[in-house]
Design an enzyme around this catalytic site. Structure first.
Site, short mmCIF file in Angstrom:
data_model
loop_
_atom_site.label_atom_id
_atom_site.label_comp_id
_atom_site.label_asym_id
_atom_site.label_seq_id
_atom_site.Cartn_x
_atom_site.Cartn_y
_atom_site.Cartn_z
N ASN A 1 0.84 -1.19 0.00
CA ASN A 1 0.00 0.00 0.00
C ASN A 1 0.89 1.25 0.00
O ASN A 1 1.68 1.44 0.92
CB ASN A 1 -0.90 -0.06 1.25
CG ASN A 1 -1.85 1.11 1.32
OD1 ASN A 1 -1.45 2.23 1.03
ND2 ASN A 1 -3.08 0.88 1.72
N HIS B 1 1.12 5.90 2.13
CA HIS B 1 1.95 6.69 3.05
C HIS B 1 3.12 7.38 2.35
O HIS B 1 3.70 8.30 2.91
CB HIS B 1 2.41 5.84 4.23
CG HIS B 1 1.25 5.48 5.11
ND1 HIS B 1 0.38 6.42 5.60
CD2 HIS B 1 0.80 4.28 5.52
CE1 HIS B 1 -0.55 5.80 6.30
NE2 HIS B 1 -0.32 4.51 6.26
N HIS C 1 -5.51 3.92 -1.69
CA HIS C 1 -6.84 4.26 -1.20
C HIS C 1 -7.16 5.68 -1.69
O HIS C 1 -6.51 6.64 -1.28
CB HIS C 1 -6.82 4.21 0.33
CG HIS C 1 -8.15 4.43 0.98
ND1 HIS C 1 -8.36 4.24 2.32
CD2 HIS C 1 -9.36 4.80 0.48
CE1 HIS C 1 -9.62 4.49 2.62
NE2 HIS C 1 -10.25 4.84 1.52
N ARG D 1 -9.31 8.31 -1.10
CA ARG D 1 -10.31 8.72 -0.11
C ARG D 1 -11.16 9.85 -0.65
O ARG D 1 -10.72 10.62 -1.51
CB ARG D 1 -9.60 9.17 1.18
CG ARG D 1 -8.80 8.08 1.85
CD ARG D 1 -8.18 8.62 3.12
NE ARG D 1 -9.18 8.82 4.15
CZ ARG D 1 -9.38 7.98 5.17
NH1 ARG D 1 -8.63 6.91 5.31
NH2 ARG D 1 -10.32 8.22 6.05
N ARG E 1 -6.95 12.94 1.01
CA ARG E 1 -5.93 13.45 1.94
C ARG E 1 -4.52 13.00 1.62
O ARG E 1 -3.57 13.64 2.01
CB ARG E 1 -6.29 13.08 3.38
CG ARG E 1 -5.94 11.67 3.75
CD ARG E 1 -5.94 11.49 5.24
NE ARG E 1 -7.27 11.68 5.78
CZ ARG E 1 -7.76 10.93 6.78
NH1 ARG E 1 -7.03 9.99 7.32
NH2 ARG E 1 -8.97 11.12 7.23
N GLU F 1 -8.54 0.74 -2.83
CA GLU F 1 -9.40 0.76 -1.65
C GLU F 1 -10.32 1.96 -1.77
O GLU F 1 -9.88 3.04 -2.17
CB GLU F 1 -8.55 0.93 -0.39
CG GLU F 1 -7.77 -0.29 -0.03
CD GLU F 1 -6.92 -0.03 1.20
OE1 GLU F 1 -7.10 1.00 1.87
OE2 GLU F 1 -6.06 -0.87 1.47
N THR G 1 -7.77 3.52 8.03
CA THR G 1 -9.00 2.73 8.12
C THR G 1 -9.03 1.98 9.44
O THR G 1 -8.10 1.24 9.76
CB THR G 1 -9.07 1.73 6.94
OG1 THR G 1 -8.80 2.46 5.75
CG2 THR G 1 -10.42 1.08 6.86
N GLU H 1 -11.01 -9.16 2.61
CA GLU H 1 -9.73 -8.90 3.26
C GLU H 1 -10.05 -8.82 4.75
O GLU H 1 -10.80 -7.95 5.19
CB GLU H 1 -9.11 -7.59 2.76
CG GLU H 1 -7.77 -7.31 3.44
CD GLU H 1 -7.06 -6.07 2.92
OE1 GLU H 1 -7.21 -5.71 1.74
OE2 GLU H 1 -6.35 -5.44 3.73
N HIS I 1 -3.84 -4.86 7.72
CA HIS I 1 -3.91 -3.80 8.73
C HIS I 1 -2.98 -4.09 9.91
O HIS I 1 -3.14 -5.11 10.59
CB HIS I 1 -5.32 -3.54 9.26
CG HIS I 1 -5.35 -2.30 10.11
ND1 HIS I 1 -5.51 -1.04 9.57
CD2 HIS I 1 -5.14 -2.11 11.43
CE1 HIS I 1 -5.43 -0.14 10.53
NE2 HIS I 1 -5.20 -0.77 11.68
N1 PXP Z 1 -5.79 -3.06 4.08
C1 PXP Z 1 -6.71 -2.08 4.15
C2 PXP Z 1 -8.08 -2.37 3.65
C3 PXP Z 1 -6.39 -0.81 4.68
O1 PXP Z 1 -7.33 0.14 4.73
C4 PXP Z 1 -5.08 -0.58 5.13
C5 PXP Z 1 -4.72 0.74 5.73
O2 PXP Z 1 -4.73 1.73 4.78
C6 PXP Z 1 -4.14 -1.61 5.00
C7 PXP Z 1 -4.53 -2.86 4.50
C8 PXP Z 1 -2.71 -1.43 5.36
O3 PXP Z 1 -2.58 -1.21 6.72
P1 PXP Z 1 -1.18 -0.80 7.31
O4 PXP Z 1 -0.82 0.54 6.76
O5 PXP Z 1 -1.42 -0.79 8.78
O6 PXP Z 1 -0.19 -1.86 6.86
#
Ligand code: PXP
Length: 246
Positions: free
Chosen positions: A7, A10, A43, A45, A49, A70, A101, A151, A191
Site C-alpha cells: 500500500n 503513506h 486508497h 479517499r 488526503r 481501496e 481505516t 480482506e 492492517h
Molecule cells: N488493508 C486495508 C483495507 C487498509 O485500509 C489498510 C490501511 O490503509 C491496509 C490494508 C494497510 O494497513 P497498514 O498501513 O497498517 O499496513
C-alpha cells in the site's frame, strides 16, 4: 506462500505533509514492484488526503502487477473506479476523523448500499473484495452480496497486548479463513502487519495475500522501497506453511 500487496498511501502522506511533488507514490509503486510486490494498493479517499486523482490515473497507467483500489462505497468513488478499472476494488469504511481505516466494513448493516456498489463494479469487470472483521455474519453477508473476496482486518491481532489476546485473535482469523473459503471467498488479510508480527500470521496459511502499508513505507526510509519489499517477501516465504513455500 501468500502474495504481497504494498500500500503506497503513506508515500503520498509524506508528500502531502509539505504539499509538494515528492516523494511520488507512483515512483514508490515502481520501486515496490522491482522489490517483488505482487500487487500495488492505494486508497482514493473522498477527502483526497493522501492519494489524489492524478496519482490514481498514473498508477493505473504504470503498474504492471495487480492494482487494488481501496474505496468507500459512494457514488462518486464507484464511478471513478469503473472508469479507472483497477483489477480489484476493496470496499472499506471511511471516516474523515480517522488516521487510517479503523476496523472493517459493516456489510450486514449497509447491505443494500454495498450490494449496489458491488453490482456496478462487477458489471465493469472489476473483482470486488470487502474489508471486514473476522466474523461469520460479515463473511456470510459478504458472500451473499456478491463479493469475490474478503480482506480480513488483522488489527485485533496487530494491536493485541498479551499473548492470550494474540492467540485469541489468531484463532478468530483461522476460523474466518475456514468459513470464508467454505463460502467460496478468496481470503486476504491486512492492517497493522509489520516485520515483527508477520511470522505467526503467515504461518497460519490460508491467506492468499496480505496488504501492508505503514510498516513497509516506514522501513523504506532507511533501506529503500525495493529492499523493504524484498525483506517482507522473504519473511512471508520463510514463515509460510511448508506445503505453501515457493
Ligand atoms: N488493508 C486495508 C483495507 C487498509 O485500509 C489498510 C490501511 O490503509 C491496509 C490494508 C494497510 O494497513 P497498514 O498501513 O497498517 O499496513
Amino acid at each position: 506462500m501468500a502474495l504481497l500487496g504494498v500500500n503506497v498511501d503513506h508515500v503520498a502522506t509524506v508528500r502531502q505533509a509539505r504539499r509538494t511533488d515528492e516523494p511520488d507514490p507512483v515512483w514508490g509503486a515502481v520501486e515496490a514492484q522491482l522489490g517483488g510486490a505482487d500487487c500495488i494498493t492505494f486508497h482514493l479517499r473522498e477527502d483526497r488526503r493522501h492519494v489524489n486523482d492524478r496519482d490514481a490515473r498514473a498508477l493505473r497507467e504504470t503498474v504492471n502487477v495487480k492494482l487494488n483500489m481501496e474505496m468507500a462505497a459512494t457514488d462518486e468513488i464507484v464511478a471513478i473506479a469503473c472508469d479507472l478499472h483497477p483489477e480489484q476494488c476493496t470496499l472499506v469504511p471511511e471516516r474523515r476523523e480517522e488516521l487510517t481505516t479503523e476496523g472493517g466494513l459493516d456489510v450486514v448493516r449497509h447491505r443494500d448500499r454495498i450490494a449496489s456498489a458491488v453490482g456496478r463494479l462487477k458489471e465493469a469487470g472489476i473483482s470486488v473484495s470487502a474489508f471486514i472483521e473476522p466474523l461469520s455474519d460479515q463473511l456470510e453477508a459478504s458472500a451473499a452480496v456478491g463479493f469475490e473476496g474478503v480482506e480480513l482486518w488483522t488489527g485485533a491481532y496487530a494491536h493485541a497486548r498479551t499473548d492470550a489476546a494474540r492467540a485469541e485473535s489468531l484463532s478468530s482469523l483461522a476460523e474466518a479463513i475456514e468459513t470464508g473459503s467454505g463460502l467460496g471467498l478468496t481470503v486476504l488479510g491486512g492492517h497493522g502487519l509489520t516485520y515483527r508480527n508477520i511470522a505467526p500470521i503467515a504461518a497460519l496459511g490460508g491467506f492468499s495475500e496480505f496488504n501492508i502499508g505503514h510498516s513497509i513505507v516506514a522501513r523504506s526510509i532507511f533501506v529503500g522501497m525495493r529492499e523493504a519489499v524484498r525483506e517482507m517477501k522473504r519473511l512471508l516465504d520463510q514463515h509460510a506453511p511448508k506445503l505453501d513455500r515457493a
